[in-house]
Design an enzyme around this catalytic site. Sequence first.
Site, PDB file in Angstrom:
ATOM      1  N   HIS A  83      72.555  35.373   2.942  1.00  0.00           N
ATOM      2  CA  HIS A  83      71.327  36.035   2.473  1.00  0.00           C
ATOM      3  C   HIS A  83      71.573  37.397   1.856  1.00  0.00           C
ATOM      4  O   HIS A  83      70.620  38.107   1.544  1.00  0.00           O
ATOM      5  CB  HIS A  83      70.334  36.223   3.618  1.00  0.00           C
ATOM      6  CG  HIS A  83      69.808  34.954   4.184  1.00  0.00           C
ATOM      7  ND1 HIS A  83      68.678  34.336   3.725  1.00  0.00           N
ATOM      8  CD2 HIS A  83      70.272  34.176   5.180  1.00  0.00           C
ATOM      9  CE1 HIS A  83      68.453  33.234   4.422  1.00  0.00           C
ATOM     10  NE2 HIS A  83      69.413  33.114   5.304  1.00  0.00           N
ATOM     11  N   LYS A 126      57.591  45.296   1.888  1.00  0.00           N
ATOM     12  CA  LYS A 126      58.885  44.709   2.248  1.00  0.00           C
ATOM     13  C   LYS A 126      59.624  45.718   3.114  1.00  0.00           C
ATOM     14  O   LYS A 126      59.182  46.860   3.247  1.00  0.00           O
ATOM     15  CB  LYS A 126      59.713  44.368   0.998  1.00  0.00           C
ATOM     16  CG  LYS A 126      59.755  45.500  -0.031  1.00  0.00           C
ATOM     17  CD  LYS A 126      60.501  45.112  -1.294  1.00  0.00           C
ATOM     18  CE  LYS A 126      59.702  44.300  -2.270  1.00  0.00           C
ATOM     19  NZ  LYS A 126      60.217  42.980  -2.526  1.00  0.00           N
ATOM     20  N   ARG A 127      60.790  45.300   3.695  1.00  0.00           N
ATOM     21  CA  ARG A 127      61.588  46.267   4.438  1.00  0.00           C
ATOM     22  C   ARG A 127      61.887  47.467   3.514  1.00  0.00           C
ATOM     23  O   ARG A 127      62.006  47.300   2.302  1.00  0.00           O
ATOM     24  CB  ARG A 127      62.933  45.636   4.856  1.00  0.00           C
ATOM     25  CG  ARG A 127      62.829  44.612   5.955  1.00  0.00           C
ATOM     26  CD  ARG A 127      64.202  44.042   6.322  1.00  0.00           C
ATOM     27  NE  ARG A 127      64.755  43.264   5.255  1.00  0.00           N
ATOM     28  CZ  ARG A 127      66.015  43.375   4.785  1.00  0.00           C
ATOM     29  NH1 ARG A 127      66.843  44.258   5.322  1.00  0.00           N
ATOM     30  NH2 ARG A 127      66.459  42.619   3.817  1.00  0.00           N
ATOM     31  N   THR A 164      61.081  36.514  -1.204  1.00  0.00           N
ATOM     32  CA  THR A 164      60.127  35.422  -0.979  1.00  0.00           C
ATOM     33  C   THR A 164      58.717  35.986  -1.119  1.00  0.00           C
ATOM     34  O   THR A 164      57.799  35.263  -1.506  1.00  0.00           O
ATOM     35  CB  THR A 164      60.296  34.797   0.424  1.00  0.00           C
ATOM     36  OG1 THR A 164      60.432  35.859   1.373  1.00  0.00           O
ATOM     37  CG2 THR A 164      61.511  33.896   0.482  1.00  0.00           C
ATOM     38  N   LYS A 178      55.110  34.601  -2.994  1.00  0.00           N
ATOM     39  CA  LYS A 178      53.765  34.610  -2.394  1.00  0.00           C
ATOM     40  C   LYS A 178      52.771  35.303  -3.328  1.00  0.00           C
ATOM     41  O   LYS A 178      51.631  34.851  -3.496  1.00  0.00           O
ATOM     42  CB  LYS A 178      53.800  35.312  -1.024  1.00  0.00           C
ATOM     43  CG  LYS A 178      54.666  34.576  -0.009  1.00  0.00           C
ATOM     44  CD  LYS A 178      55.027  35.434   1.210  1.00  0.00           C
ATOM     45  CE  LYS A 178      56.180  34.779   1.968  1.00  0.00           C
ATOM     46  NZ  LYS A 178      56.829  35.678   2.944  1.00  0.00           N
ATOM     47  N   LYS A 189      65.866  48.174  -2.561  1.00  0.00           N
ATOM     48  CA  LYS A 189      64.548  47.662  -2.945  1.00  0.00           C
ATOM     49  C   LYS A 189      63.763  48.714  -3.742  1.00  0.00           C
ATOM     50  O   LYS A 189      62.736  48.426  -4.339  1.00  0.00           O
ATOM     51  CB  LYS A 189      63.774  47.229  -1.696  1.00  0.00           C
ATOM     52  CG  LYS A 189      64.437  46.026  -0.984  1.00  0.00           C
ATOM     53  CD  LYS A 189      63.689  45.646   0.268  1.00  0.00           C
ATOM     54  CE  LYS A 189      64.376  44.577   1.100  1.00  0.00           C
ATOM     55  NZ  LYS A 189      64.153  43.207   0.610  1.00  0.00           N
TER      56      LYS A 189
HETATM   57  C1  F58 Z   1      66.606  38.558   3.072  1.00  0.00           C
HETATM   58  N1  F58 Z   1      67.451  39.141   4.067  1.00  0.00           N
HETATM   59  C2  F58 Z   1      67.017  38.941   1.668  1.00  0.00           C
HETATM   60  N2  F58 Z   1      67.798  40.261   6.037  1.00  0.00           N
HETATM   61  O1  F58 Z   1      67.075  40.353   1.557  1.00  0.00           O
HETATM   62  C3  F58 Z   1      65.985  38.389   0.688  1.00  0.00           C
HETATM   63  O2  F58 Z   1      66.367  38.641  -0.625  1.00  0.00           O
HETATM   64  C4  F58 Z   1      65.851  36.895   0.903  1.00  0.00           C
HETATM   65  O3  F58 Z   1      64.779  36.388   0.174  1.00  0.00           O
HETATM   66  C5  F58 Z   1      65.597  36.581   2.378  1.00  0.00           C
HETATM   67  O4  F58 Z   1      66.604  37.149   3.185  1.00  0.00           O
HETATM   68  C6  F58 Z   1      65.562  35.107   2.649  1.00  0.00           C
HETATM   69  O5  F58 Z   1      66.659  34.471   2.074  1.00  0.00           O
HETATM   70  C7  F58 Z   1      66.917  39.646   5.200  1.00  0.00           C
HETATM   71  O6  F58 Z   1      65.735  39.545   5.451  1.00  0.00           O
HETATM   72  C8  F58 Z   1      67.474  40.892   7.180  1.00  0.00           C
HETATM   73  O7  F58 Z   1      66.353  40.981   7.613  1.00  0.00           O
HETATM   74  C9  F58 Z   1      68.624  41.508   7.916  1.00  0.00           C
HETATM   75  C10 F58 Z   1      68.861  40.758   9.182  1.00  0.00           C
HETATM   76  C11 F58 Z   1      69.987  41.385   9.967  1.00  0.00           C
HETATM   77  C12 F58 Z   1      69.707  42.841  10.249  1.00  0.00           C
HETATM   78  C13 F58 Z   1      69.451  43.601   8.979  1.00  0.00           C
HETATM   79  C14 F58 Z   1      68.321  42.974   8.190  1.00  0.00           C
END
Ligand code: F58
Length: 791
Positions: free
Chosen positions: A348, A527-528, A635, A639, A533
Site C-alpha cells: 500500500h 484524509k490522514r 479511495t 467516494k 498528501k
Molecule cells: C493507504 N495506506 C494508502 N496506510 O495511503 C492509500 O493510497 C491507499 O488507497 C490505501 O492504503 C488502500 O490501499 C494507508 O492507509 C496506513 O494507514 C498506515 C498503516 C500503518 C501505520 C501508518 C499508516
Amino acid sequence: MTAADLRASILRHLTYSLGSDADHATQHDWRIALSLAVRDRLVESWFTASRATRAAGAKRVYYLSMEFLIGRLLEDAIVNLRLEDEAREALNGLGLDPVTVIQDEPDAALGNGGLGRLAACFMESLSTLCVPAFGYGIRYEHGLFRQSFEEGRQVEAPEEWLTQYHAWEFERRDVRFKMCFGGEVVEEGGKTVWHGDQAVMAQAFDTPIIGWQGRWANTLRLWSAQPLHGFDLDRFNRGEYAAAAEPEALARTISRVLYPDDTTEQGKELRLKQEYFFTAASLRDILRRFEAEGGQLADLPKRAAIQLNDTHPAIAGPELVRLLHDERGMPLDQAIATARGCLSYTNHTLMPEALERWSEGLMRSLLPRHMQLIERIDAAHAAEQPSRNVSLSSDGEVRMGEMAFVMAHKVNGVSALHTDLMKQTVFAELHRLHPDRIVNETNGVTPRRWLLSANPRLSALITDTIGEDWAHDLEQLERLEPSLTDPAFLDAYAAAKRANKVDLSDWLAAEYGLSVDPDAMFDVQIKRIHEYKRQHLNILETIALWRDIKANPDGDWVPRVKIFAGKAAPGYFFAKEIIRLINDVATVINADPVTNKYLKVIFLPNYNVSLAERLIPAADLSEQISTAGKEASGTGNMKFALNGAPTIGTLDGANVEIRDRVGARNFFLFGMNADEVEARRAVPDHARQAIAADPRLSGALMEISRGTFSPAERHRYRGVVANLSGDDYFLVCSDFTAYWDAQRRADAAFADADGWRRMAACNTARSGWFSSDRTIRGYMSDIWGVAPLDP
Ligand code: F58
C-alpha cells in the site's frame, strides 16, 4: 419481516436481553435492542454460508489485516438486509427518531485510514459476492485515538468504543490459542522445537459481515489477548493486589491500542508482538479448520488463500513454514512452497519509511525460531535465484516487504500507476527475478455504504432513473449517460446535492456553531494528515486567495467553504504543525469581515468513517493533491467521484484511472507527474525558484512568517516556512502555481451552474468501475483462484 415483527423483536430484546422496558429505556437501550433484533435476521444467512462452504469443500479467502475500519455496523446491516422501511416504521411507532438511534452507535475505529477502510469494504464485497471468507485482525480495546483541538493543536484522547456493549460480536470461548514469545530453540529427538518464555492467550471474537440483500455473511474474527491464567490468588491473599493483577495487565497490553507509538524500543517490540500475535493465531485457526475438514497438508493451497494486507502480517511466511515444517514434519522446501501457494501480499505504499524493517536483534529475541527460518528462506531463495542482489535481511535489519514478496505467489499494487512504480522502484530487483509475480488490483469502495446508505437522495434518483440493480452491479451507472443531457434529471441531481449541502450546513451550525452558505462551493480535503498528501498546499492556496479577495473585495469571487478533516500520527510533529496552521488560518480568515462572504475555513475534529459519510455526499470539489508518485491509490477520491464531486488533483494513484473514466473535462488536473517530480527534485533550489516566480506564493509564505496567523507567537511556523522554502521534499512550492490555476478553473466552472451539475453527474455516471465488487473479482481470478458459492 414486517415492521410489526421488527417492533415486536425490538421490544422482546429490550425486555429479555437488556432487562429494560419502554418507559425507562435510554437511547442506548433502544439502539442495542434494535441491533439485536437486526442481528437475529442475519444469523441464518451466516450459518447457511458456512454450511454451504463446508458442503462444497470450497476454498476460503483469509484476509489478514492489522486494521478493519468498519465504522458503524447497524445501518450497514439494515441497508443490506433491506429493512430500511421496516426499521423506520418500527422506530417511529415506538416514538423514536431513526437517525438519532442509528447515530448513537460509536464508530469501530479499528484503523488509521485507507488501508483499514479498504479491508472493511473488501469484507462487505466478499459477502455480497458469496465468497467464503474470514477477516482476521485484532480486537483493539482502544481504536484510533479521539482527536480534539486545543488552541488549534491536536490533542489525543483514548477511543473508548468498547466501554459500551458491542452488540455485533460473539465471543468464542472455545476458540483460543496459546501464543508464545522469546525463549529458545532446541533440538529434541531430531526435531527443532521452540520453547517460548512468555505466553498469552488469543481469544476469538466473531462479527458477522452481511452482504447485499442478506444472501451471505462471512466472519470478521478479531483476536483479543488474555492472560494464560487468572490472577494470582496467593499474591492477592498476601496483600499484593497490584502484583496479583500484573500478568493480566501485561497480556492485555497486546490488544490494548491500535498502533502504539513505535518511536521507542518498547513501542517497536509491542508492535511486532501485536503483528505476530494476530498472524500466528489466525494461521493456527486456519490449519485447525483445514485439518478438522480432513485436508492433506500438501493441498492447503487448494483450500486457503491467505491475503496479507501490507507487511504487518508478513511474519505469516516464516510462521506458516514453522507450523508445516517444525510442527508437522513437512520437508523445508516443500513447506516453503506450500506456504507460498497460500500466501499473497498487497503493498500500500512506496514510501521507504513505511516499509517495515525490524532489527535482527529484536526479531531474534522475540521470535528466535522465526529469525532462523528467515535465514533458511533467504538461503533457499538465493539457491533458486543465483543472480539475486537482494536479501531478506541486511544491515542488521529484517526487511518485511522483501520477506512478504519472497513468500507470496502474487504481490499486488493498488492502482495501475502504483503497480508500475513498484516494478520500477522498491521491488525492481525482485520483479526482475519473478516477472509474473506483481499484478495490479486497483482499489474500489463498497457502493452499499458509500452511495446507497450515505447518500439516500442521490440513490433514490439513480434508482428512479435506471432501476435498483446498480447497488450490486455498479457499472450500471453507465446507463445514466443518456440522462446527462436531460434537464429534468440534472435539476433533480442538483437538488439532491443542494439538499445534502443544506443538511451539512445545519449540522455544522448545530454541532459547532458555524454558519456556512449552502450555495458556496464545498471544497473538501479529508484524509490522514501527511506531508505527501499536501494539506499545506491547500492552506497556502487558501491564504493566497484570501489576500487576493482582500485586495479586491468587490471582485467576482466564487464563494468557497474549505473543509478539512484528518488525524496526524501522534509522533508526527510536522503533520501536527500543519493541523495547527490550518486552525490558526481558519481563526483569522473566518473573523475577517471583508472576505467573510467569500471564504470560510473549517477543520472538523475527529475524522472517522461516520464523518466521511456525512461530508462526501455534500461535497462539490474533491481535493486529491498528493505529490505524484506518493499516493498508492486513494479511495476517498473514488467516494467523492461517485457522489458527484469532481476532483482537483494530480496524476497520482487512482486519480489517473478516475480521470480516464470520468473524462479529462470533468477533472481539474494540475501539477507535475511522477517523472517530472523526480526531475524537479534534482534541481537545486527548486523551492526558492518557485517562490521567486509566484508573488502569490511568496505573499502567502510572508503572511505566515510575519505571524499574521499566530500574532501571539510570531515565529510559530518558522519550521514550516523553512521546510517549504528549503528542502520542500514534497514539492509544494513547485506545484503551487499550477494548483492555483486549477482552482481558478474550478471557480469558473462552478460559476456556470448548468455546466457544473453536468460535470458532477458525469462523475457519478462514470465511476461505476470503482466498486470494491470489481476489485474483489480481480483478486478472485488473478490471485486467489476462488469462485463464488450460490447459497
Ligand atoms: C493507504 N495506506 C494508502 N496506510 O495511503 C492509500 O493510497 C491507499 O488507497 C490505501 O492504503 C488502500 O490501499 C494507508 O492507509 C496506513 O494507514 C498506515 C498503516 C500503518 C501505520 C501508518 C499508516
